[in-house]
Design a protein around this motif. Structure first.
Motif, PDB file in Angstrom:
ATOM      1  N   GLU A  83      -0.154  10.796 -45.722  1.00 30.49           N
ATOM      2  CA  GLU A  83       1.081  11.481 -45.331  1.00 30.49           C
ATOM      3  C   GLU A  83       2.019  11.555 -46.529  1.00 30.49           C
ATOM      4  N   ASP A 124       5.775  13.549 -47.726  1.00 24.79           N
ATOM      5  CA  ASP A 124       6.916  14.420 -47.436  1.00 24.79           C
ATOM      6  C   ASP A 124       7.711  14.644 -48.719  1.00 24.79           C
ATOM      7  N   SER A 165      -3.520  14.300 -44.788  1.00 22.89           N
ATOM      8  CA  SER A 165      -3.600  15.031 -43.519  1.00 22.89           C
ATOM      9  C   SER A 165      -2.260  15.613 -43.097  1.00 22.89           C
ATOM     10  N   SER A 166      -1.153  15.128 -43.661  1.00 21.95           N
ATOM     11  CA  SER A 166       0.175  15.654 -43.334  1.00 21.95           C
ATOM     12  C   SER A 166       0.947  15.862 -44.619  1.00 21.95           C
ATOM     13  N   LYS A 195       4.432  17.841 -46.104  1.00 17.15           N
ATOM     14  CA  LYS A 195       5.659  18.595 -45.867  1.00 17.15           C
ATOM     15  C   LYS A 195       6.249  18.994 -47.214  1.00 17.15           C
ATOM     16  N   ARG A 226      -0.143  20.193 -40.934  1.00 19.19           N
ATOM     17  CA  ARG A 226      -0.825  18.964 -40.519  1.00 19.19           C
ATOM     18  C   ARG A 226      -2.311  19.262 -40.418  1.00 19.19           C
TER      19      ARG A 226
END
Length: 680
Positions: A436, A438, A459-460, A462, A680
């Motif tokens: 993840e 961000d 997988s994520s 932003k 995602r």
């Protein structure tokens, strides 16, 4: 004649889904060979059903129609029921007698009569019931449910703002309960809680969040009777220091949540110095505004085996308070979001919390390069780090993070505006295990995305409001400045298992992007707000290809009209939430959406083609709606009885009074902040 026979056969097939026994049409024909699946044992058929459900839950109905054995096996196999309407509940329970979990969150209104009829239909196998999003039932309905389900172990009655002591007394009859949620039962008093405590002595997990009518007396009785509690949530209740000693004496309590308990102060925590809870592992005192570093230091002596501690928005972080963290040798997660760090307060974490795996400093003040660099140099086993909106840190901090914490799986650093694009490249070079990331509102550029291609577990991601990114950068990671169709096509081709994407205000994308995304069969969330070049052509492809689509935001997509709505009504039967504001949809398109029986949330502000009559007809037909956003002007144009009838079904109206704006203003982009572009 042939047409009538065909219609009759179609009618018989439709009845199969809800009938307790298969239709005679599924009976084997004398002399015909036995279907291959009929000879399989239940264990093998259940394995097949597991695979079918994982690939496409909608295919279960087709499986049941394959043969008599498949029909019976599917009936015995299903464990979870999620009806779209309360009136379907009796038939569903009769059709699936082995179901152990009943999820009624799609039913906005569940009257007492529905729960009573469900009891008659046979629900004795149920062990879990979720009514957290349903209204319309009272003590009588709870009583019927408790009587019909003797083995009920998990009951979620959250948001029962109208439920009180009478309903709690009926809950107490479910003596096998292990987990119970009474969130927002505002009329509940100590008397009702006392009934639950006496009747449900096997409780292990209890949430009383926002139960404003409770006092220390009720909590003390609860702690006396429910000795097996392992998790207790008393957030936003009016408890004081008189409750804490009895709570701390619970022998099995592992998780205690006290968010926003203004009655808890330093005196209450100091009084616990002689109490010791060796079982407590998770303690959340975030937003307890009357606690200071003195109180925190006191309670830490009472919880030697604590694993997770949340003090977000609680008190200033001082070196003396942090040094007491040494008393928690097993501490793995520390959340200090929105806190003010005094001099050397953050630095002390590096020496006192060497076992930390997760550290959250989001929106905290006083976080500097010097102290953060020291902390991460000591916490080499850190797995999750959140430094969102820590605007004072620079490349120095990121260099220290990437060189010391190479095992990170989650890094959140939205709006760290003083970190350069060159430093961001270090993330991909050194933190290859990230799952993840961000980087919203950062200086990320194409070279940074190229470096992130090394993060194979990601997988994520932003990366909203990263204005230096182009399609070239996206091509490096196959995962969204200047974003066009070519970049989105790269995403769709590189991520065929994509579940959620937010492309709001990516004004360059067209129907080509939507057509490419329609190949992502697992896509359930699509946000294309403010994309004026997309039309119903692209949306129709999404409707046909993404059958699991549940959330759709097409606000200010002026090219989308009734044709797109007709395709949604035909194919997007999983749709739960839609925003149609400013689209070119008329009464025809809006009314067509009523065929989506699971639709719960609609935002239809500023639709020039909608009339009061069309809106009224739609609201009356859409029986599953729980929330509707409308322009204030419609309130006076619609019949008052229509609004009352819809509200009586459990729907909440939100009336918006804002001027009509067609253009996409630049400021709208900045409102997205953390979710302009989400993959995602």
């Amino acid at each position: 004649m042939a047409m009538a026979a065909q219609q009759h056969r179609h009618h018989k097939r439709r009845r199969i889904a809800l009938s307790p026994s298969p239709s005679p049409s599924l009976a084997p024909i004398p002399g015909a060979p036995t279907p291959p699946l009929d000879s399989l044992a239940d264990e093998l058929l259940f394995l097949v059903l597991d695979r079918v459900a994982q690939a496409d839950p909608r295919a279960l109905k087709s499986f049941a129609l394959a043969s008599r054995a498949c029909h019976a096996a599917e009936s015995r196999h299903r464990r979870t029921l999620r009806p779209l309407r309360a009136d379907l509940l009796p038939a569903a329970l009769a059709r699936y007698p082995s179901a152990t979990r009943l999820d009624l969150t799609l039913c906005a209104r569940v009257p007492d009569a529905a729960l009573a009829s469900a009891a008659v239909s046979g629900s004795s196998a149920l062990r879990a019931v979720d009514l957290s999003r349903s209204r319309g039932f009272g003590a009588a309905g709870v009583a019927a449910l408790a009587a019909a389900c003797p083995d009920l172990a998990d009951l979620d009655l959250s948001n029962g703002v109208h439920l009180g002591d009478a309903a709690a007394a009926e809950v107490a009859r479910a003596r096998a309960l292990r987990r119970l949620s009474l969130v927002r039962w505002k009329p509940l008093t100590d008397m009702g809680l006392g009934c639950v405590a006496v009747g449900c002595t096997e409780l292990k997990d209890l949430s009383l969040k926002w139960c404003l009518g409770l006092t220390d007396l009720g909590i003390q009785l609860l702690a006396l009777k429910c000795r097996k509690l392992t998790s207790l949530d008393l957030s936003y209740t009016m408890i004081t220091k008189d409750s804490l000693p009895s709570i701390m004496k619970l022998p099995n309590l592992q998780e205690l949540t006290l968010v926003g308990c203004i009655g808890i102060d330093d005196g209450a925590l100091v009084s616990l110095e002689r109490e010791c809870s060796k079982s407590l592992q998770v303690l959340d005192m975030s937003q307890c505004q009357n606690i200071t570093d003195v109180g925190v230091s006191s309670i830490l002596k009472s919880v030697p085996n604590l694993l997770e501690l949340d003090l977000s928005y609680c008190c200033p972080v001082t070196p003396s308070m942090v040094r007491n963290f040494q008393k928690l040798p097993k501490l793995q997660a520390l959340k200090l979001e929105g806190c003010k760090f005094m001099a050397n307060g953050l630095k002390a974490i590096g020496t006192s919390c060497v076992s930390l795996r997760e550290l959250s400093l989001s929106k905290s003040s006083g976080v500097t390069d010097t102290e953060l660099s020291f902390v991460v140099s000591r916490l080499k086993n850190l797995l999750k780090l959140d430094i969102t909106c820590c605007r004072s840190i620079t490349d120095v901090s990121l260099a220290a993070i990437t060189s010391s914490c190479t095992s990170l799986i989650s890094l959140r650093m939205e709006s760290c505006s003083h970190v350069s694009s060159g430093a961001l490249q270090l993330i991909g070079k050194h933190c290859s295990h990230l799952e993840e990331l961000d980087l919203t509102d950062s200086d990320l550029d194409d070279e940074g995305l190229k470096a992130l291609a090394r993060c194979s577990e990601l997988s994520s991601l932003k990366i909203g409001i990263c204005l230096k990114i182009s399609d070239e950068g996206l091509s490096h990671i196959g995962r969204c400045g200047v974003i066009s169709d070519d970049g989105i096509i790269q995403i769709a081709q590189g991520c065929p298992m994509l579940e959620s994407i937010n492309l709001s205000y990516c004004t360059e994308i067209t129907d080509r992007s939507l057509i490419s995304l329609s190949k992502c069969a697992k896509l359930n969330t699509l946000e294309i707000r403010g994309c004026p070049s997309v039309s119903s052509i692209g949306l129709s492809e999404i409707a046909m290809g993404c059958r699991l689509l549940s959330k759709l935001d097409i606000k200010k997509c002026f090219g989308i009209n009734d044709v797109g709505m007709l395709y949604l009504s035909q194919f997007a039967h999983s749709l739960r939430q839609i925003n149609l504001s400013y689209c070119s949809v008329t009464d025809v398109g809006l009314l067509s959406l009523s065929s989506i029986s699971g639709l719960q949330n609609m935002t239809i502000v500023h639709l020039a083609g909608i009339t009061p009559n069309g809106l009224t007809a739609t609201l009356m037909v859409c029986g599953g709606l729980t929330k509707v956003k409308l322009h204030e002007a419609f309130r006076s144009m619609m019949p008052p009885h229509t609004i009352k009838n819809v509200e009586a079904r459990g729907c909440v109206f939100q009336w918006i009074d804002k001027p009509f704006k067609v253009e996409v203003e630049p400021c709208d982009v900045w409102k997205q902040q953390s979710q302009d572009v989400l993959v995602r």
